[in-house]
Design a protein around this motif. Structure first.
Motif, PDB file in Angstrom:
ATOM      1  N   CYS A 169       0.923  -1.025  -0.189  1.00 21.24           N
ATOM      2  CA  CYS A 169       0.114  -0.076   0.185  1.00 21.24           C
ATOM      3  C   CYS A 169       0.633   1.102   0.353  1.00 21.24           C
ATOM      4  O   CYS A 169       1.926   1.271   1.013  1.00 21.24           O
ATOM      5  CB  CYS A 169      -1.011   0.375   1.066  1.00 21.24           C
ATOM      6  N   ASN A 170       0.504   2.221  -0.792  1.00 22.18           N
ATOM      7  CA  ASN A 170       0.961   3.320  -1.220  1.00 22.18           C
ATOM      8  C   ASN A 170       0.809   4.760  -0.363  1.00 22.18           C
ATOM      9  O   ASN A 170       0.989   5.905   0.340  1.00 22.18           O
ATOM     10  CB  ASN A 170       1.312   3.846  -2.485  1.00 22.18           C
ATOM     11  N   ASP A 171      -0.336   4.298   0.984  1.00 21.12           N
ATOM     12  CA  ASP A 171      -1.240   5.479   1.974  1.00 21.12           C
ATOM     13  C   ASP A 171      -1.536   4.078   2.990  1.00 21.12           C
ATOM     14  O   ASP A 171      -1.767   3.137   2.462  1.00 21.12           O
ATOM     15  CB  ASP A 171      -2.001   6.210   1.061  1.00 21.12           C
ATOM     16  N   ILE A 172      -1.951   4.932   3.684  1.00 19.02           N
ATOM     17  CA  ILE A 172      -2.730   4.615   5.412  1.00 19.02           C
ATOM     18  C   ILE A 172      -3.775   3.312   4.463  1.00 19.02           C
ATOM     19  O   ILE A 172      -4.457   2.272   5.193  1.00 19.02           O
ATOM     20  CB  ILE A 172      -2.546   4.966   6.226  1.00 19.02           C
ATOM     21  N   ALA A 173      -4.219   4.412   4.056  1.00 13.88           N
ATOM     22  CA  ALA A 173      -5.816   3.476   3.832  1.00 13.88           C
ATOM     23  C   ALA A 173      -5.741   2.919   2.208  1.00 13.88           C
ATOM     24  O   ALA A 173      -6.926   1.744   1.641  1.00 13.88           O
ATOM     25  CB  ALA A 173      -7.153   4.749   3.093  1.00 13.88           C
ATOM     26  N   CYS A 174      -4.892   2.231   2.153  1.00 15.56           N
ATOM     27  CA  CYS A 174      -4.300   1.480   0.158  1.00 15.56           C
ATOM     28  C   CYS A 174      -5.323   1.567  -0.850  1.00 15.56           C
ATOM     29  O   CYS A 174      -5.066   1.213  -1.518  1.00 15.56           O
ATOM     30  CB  CYS A 174      -4.557  -0.046   0.955  1.00 15.56           C
ATOM     31  N   THR A 175      -4.901   2.828  -0.757  1.00 16.71           N
ATOM     32  CA  THR A 175      -6.411   3.361  -2.025  1.00 16.71           C
ATOM     33  C   THR A 175      -5.587   2.689  -3.104  1.00 16.71           C
ATOM     34  O   THR A 175      -5.901   3.467  -4.501  1.00 16.71           O
ATOM     35  CB  THR A 175      -6.591   5.030  -1.793  1.00 16.71           C
ATOM     36  N   THR A 176      -4.225   2.725  -3.182  1.00 12.98           N
ATOM     37  CA  THR A 176      -3.173   2.697  -4.714  1.00 12.98           C
ATOM     38  C   THR A 176      -2.376   2.119  -4.203  1.00 12.98           C
ATOM     39  O   THR A 176      -1.143   2.415  -4.262  1.00 12.98           O
ATOM     40  CB  THR A 176      -2.597   4.547  -5.293  1.00 12.98           C
ATOM     41  N   PRO A 177      -2.178   0.720  -4.289  1.00 12.80           N
ATOM     42  CA  PRO A 177      -2.017  -0.436  -3.751  1.00 12.80           C
ATOM     43  C   PRO A 177      -0.475  -0.482  -5.150  1.00 12.80           C
ATOM     44  O   PRO A 177      -1.372  -0.607  -6.466  1.00 12.80           O
ATOM     45  CB  PRO A 177      -2.291  -1.253  -3.049  1.00 12.80           C
ATOM     46  N   THR A 178       0.496  -1.371  -5.238  1.00 13.01           N
ATOM     47  CA  THR A 178       1.204  -1.889  -5.777  1.00 13.01           C
ATOM     48  C   THR A 178       1.261  -3.651  -5.505  1.00 13.01           C
ATOM     49  O   THR A 178       1.243  -3.911  -4.922  1.00 13.01           O
ATOM     50  CB  THR A 178       2.561  -1.530  -5.678  1.00 13.01           C
ATOM     51  N   MET A 179       0.362  -4.157  -6.699  1.00 11.91           N
ATOM     52  CA  MET A 179       0.283  -5.529  -6.300  1.00 11.91           C
ATOM     53  C   MET A 179       0.910  -6.773  -7.264  1.00 11.91           C
ATOM     54  O   MET A 179       0.910  -6.479  -8.325  1.00 11.91           O
ATOM     55  CB  MET A 179      -1.359  -5.933  -6.702  1.00 11.91           C
ATOM     56  N   THR A 180       1.924  -7.770  -6.770  1.00  8.15           N
ATOM     57  CA  THR A 180       3.246  -8.294  -7.279  1.00  8.15           C
ATOM     58  C   THR A 180       2.498  -9.669  -6.770  1.00  8.15           C
ATOM     59  O   THR A 180       2.527 -10.059  -6.362  1.00  8.15           O
ATOM     60  CB  THR A 180       4.141  -8.119  -6.834  1.00  8.15           C
ATOM     61  N   THR A 181       2.542 -10.607  -8.435  1.00  9.59           N
ATOM     62  CA  THR A 181       2.454 -12.116  -7.984  1.00  9.59           C
ATOM     63  C   THR A 181       3.920 -11.854  -7.778  1.00  9.59           C
ATOM     64  O   THR A 181       5.281 -12.078  -8.550  1.00  9.59           O
ATOM     65  CB  THR A 181       2.490 -12.640  -9.886  1.00  9.59           C
ATOM     66  N   VAL A 182       4.277 -12.518  -7.003  1.00  6.88           N
ATOM     67  CA  VAL A 182       5.452 -13.309  -6.523  1.00  6.88           C
ATOM     68  C   VAL A 182       5.783 -14.127  -6.622  1.00  6.88           C
ATOM     69  O   VAL A 182       7.632 -15.011  -6.744  1.00  6.88           O
ATOM     70  CB  VAL A 182       5.479 -12.842  -4.710  1.00  6.88           C
ATOM     71  N   ASP A 183       5.224 -15.578  -6.595  1.00  3.93           N
ATOM     72  CA  ASP A 183       5.801 -16.630  -6.868  1.00  3.93           C
ATOM     73  C   ASP A 183       3.886 -17.759  -7.501  1.00  3.93           C
ATOM     74  O   ASP A 183       2.958 -17.644  -7.074  1.00  3.93           O
ATOM     75  CB  ASP A 183       5.445 -17.955  -5.437  1.00  3.93           C
ATOM     76  N   SER A 184       4.693 -17.532  -8.861  1.00  4.37           N
ATOM     77  CA  SER A 184       3.173 -18.791  -9.871  1.00  4.37           C
ATOM     78  C   SER A 184       3.693 -19.896  -9.981  1.00  4.37           C
ATOM     79  O   SER A 184       2.328 -20.598 -10.357  1.00  4.37           O
ATOM     80  CB  SER A 184       3.480 -17.567 -11.118  1.00  4.37           C
ATOM     81  N   PRO A 185       5.002 -20.554 -10.718  1.00 11.27           N
ATOM     82  CA  PRO A 185       4.484 -21.723 -11.519  1.00 11.27           C
ATOM     83  C   PRO A 185       3.881 -23.082 -10.328  1.00 11.27           C
ATOM     84  O   PRO A 185       4.637 -22.766  -8.795  1.00 11.27           O
ATOM     85  CB  PRO A 185       6.197 -22.507 -11.091  1.00 11.27           C
ATOM     86  N   GLY A 186       3.518 -23.797 -10.602  1.00  8.26           N
ATOM     87  CA  GLY A 186       2.295 -24.798  -9.841  1.00  8.26           C
ATOM     88  C   GLY A 186       1.198 -23.680  -9.162  1.00  8.26           C
ATOM     89  O   GLY A 186       0.949 -22.745  -9.690  1.00  8.26           O
ATOM     90  N   ASN A 187       0.958 -24.760  -7.948  1.00  9.67           N
ATOM     91  CA  ASN A 187      -0.040 -23.954  -7.157  1.00  9.67           C
ATOM     92  C   ASN A 187       0.475 -23.659  -6.034  1.00  9.67           C
ATOM     93  O   ASN A 187       0.913 -24.666  -5.089  1.00  9.67           O
ATOM     94  CB  ASN A 187      -1.326 -25.567  -6.814  1.00  9.67           C
ATOM     95  N   VAL A 188       1.016 -22.113  -5.775  1.00  7.91           N
ATOM     96  CA  VAL A 188       1.679 -21.762  -4.596  1.00  7.91           C
ATOM     97  C   VAL A 188       0.701 -20.473  -3.880  1.00  7.91           C
ATOM     98  O   VAL A 188       0.419 -20.016  -4.746  1.00  7.91           O
ATOM     99  CB  VAL A 188       3.249 -21.419  -5.046  1.00  7.91           C
ATOM    100  N   GLY A 189       0.951 -20.323  -2.462  1.00  9.00           N
ATOM    101  CA  GLY A 189       0.207 -19.180  -2.010  1.00  9.00           C
ATOM    102  C   GLY A 189      -0.482 -19.308  -0.559  1.00  9.00           C
ATOM    103  O   GLY A 189      -1.041 -17.941  -0.287  1.00  9.00           O
ATOM    104  N   MET A 190      -0.776 -20.941  -0.593  1.00 11.10           N
ATOM    105  CA  MET A 190      -1.772 -20.052   0.487  1.00 11.10           C
ATOM    106  C   MET A 190      -0.946 -20.468   1.622  1.00 11.10           C
ATOM    107  O   MET A 190      -0.239 -20.806   1.749  1.00 11.10           O
ATOM    108  CB  MET A 190      -2.840 -22.445   0.283  1.00 11.10           C
ATOM    109  N   HIS A 191      -2.455 -20.249   2.961  1.00 11.28           N
ATOM    110  CA  HIS A 191      -1.329 -20.880   4.389  1.00 11.28           C
ATOM    111  C   HIS A 191      -0.540 -19.496   4.087  1.00 11.28           C
ATOM    112  O   HIS A 191       1.018 -19.565   5.373  1.00 11.28           O
ATOM    113  CB  HIS A 191      -0.614 -22.359   4.936  1.00 11.28           C
ATOM    114  N   SER A 192      -0.418 -18.473   3.834  1.00 10.53           N
ATOM    115  CA  SER A 192       1.200 -17.183   3.901  1.00 10.53           C
ATOM    116  C   SER A 192       0.712 -16.685   5.559  1.00 10.53           C
ATOM    117  O   SER A 192      -0.006 -16.043   6.009  1.00 10.53           O
ATOM    118  CB  SER A 192       0.309 -15.950   2.715  1.00 10.53           C
ATOM    119  N   SER A 193       1.716 -16.272   6.208  1.00  8.42           N
ATOM    120  CA  SER A 193       2.050 -15.440   7.007  1.00  8.42           C
ATOM    121  C   SER A 193       2.885 -14.557   6.463  1.00  8.42           C
ATOM    122  O   SER A 193       4.596 -14.686   5.540  1.00  8.42           O
ATOM    123  CB  SER A 193       2.369 -16.363   7.856  1.00  8.42           C
ATOM    124  N   LEU A 194       3.442 -13.592   6.827  1.00  9.91           N
ATOM    125  CA  LEU A 194       3.979 -12.722   6.210  1.00  9.91           C
ATOM    126  C   LEU A 194       4.665 -11.240   7.676  1.00  9.91           C
ATOM    127  O   LEU A 194       3.954 -11.025   8.605  1.00  9.91           O
ATOM    128  CB  LEU A 194       3.050 -11.131   5.236  1.00  9.91           C
TER     129      LEU A 194
END
Length: 239
Positions: A169-194
């Motif tokens: 997010c580029n501001d506190i309310a996240c009105t203009t977020p930058t979204m990126t696909t981080v990992d793509s091959p296969g089925n990845v990304g469930m149960h994420s913890s950041l």
């Protein structure tokens, strides 16, 4: 000392355990919400006074709810529905900003979107609600952290493409977020913890469901240049 929010499946309640020592030998157990079938997808943070603040899903009314405890053992609590627009509130992740105001990421199941609620006070009487990502079925397994400027960074699962994504997010309310696909091959990304490291850079753990059945971690070389991140393989361990 640990403090844990959880779902009581026998009674369909939200509960909290407050430990009085590191080993949690004799915790104080409190039922926080008994209003129907409540307490799914809990996420907890502590205020500067060690009072628990908990986001969770109301499975009767299909709403995102918030419990703000007035003391460390949650004997007195303020409860509020935060988002009631359809079936909303699953996979919530809560953090407190520099003023101890709650910020919550969650899944809007009705519209299959990732949403964010930014509270304007400690009990969230008038939250600012933003749809962060609406491209396909996105937003399950969200995990949120706040930068030193109180701007959210959220990891989540893109169900449509079976990918791990991160929204910066580029501001506190996240009105203009930058979204990126981080990992793509296969089925990845469930149960994420950041989480954010000491430099404010995101670190994300997540599940590689197919084809590898592995635990993976993604690290980044800046808090905003998520596209420049790289994945580091860790073996899947069953304990």
């Amino acid at each position: 000392n640990p403090v844990i929010s959880y779902y009581d499946a026998t009674n369909d309640d939200l509960k909290v355990a407050v430990c009085h020592d590191a080993a949690c030998i004799n915790p104080t157990l409190t039922t926080v919400d008994t209003g129907g079938d409540v307490g799914y997808f809990t996420s907890l943070a502590l205020t500067s006074s060690d009072n628990p603040v908990i986001s969770y899903y109301d499975n009767i009314n299909f709403n995102l709810k918030l419990a703000v405890c007035d003391d460390p053992v949650c004997s007195s609590v303020t409860k509020r529905a935060i988002d009631i627009a359809g079936v909303v509130g699953q996979f919530s992740s809560l953090a407190l900003n520099s003023q101890d105001f709650p910020v919550i990421s969650y899944w809007d199941a009705s519209n299959t979107n990732l949403k964010l609620a930014v509270c304007n006070n400690s009990t969230c009487t008038q939250p600012t609600i933003t749809t962060v990502d609406a491209i396909g079925d996105v937003g399950q397994y969200s995990s949120l952290a706040l930068t030193s400027a109180d701007t959210p960074i959220i990891s989540y699962y893109d169900t449509t493409n079976e990918d791990l994504k991160v929204a910066v997010c580029n501001d506190i309310a996240c009105t203009t977020p930058t979204m990126t696909t981080v990992d793509s091959p296969g089925n990845v990304g469930m149960h994420s913890s950041l989480s954010l490291d000491d430099s404010g850079f995101p670190v994300v753990s997540y599940y590689d469901s197919a084809p590898n059945n592995n635990l993976k971690v993604a690290t980044f070389n800046s808090p905003t240049a998520v596209a420049a991140g790289h994945q580091v393989f860790l073996p899947f361990v069953v304990r």
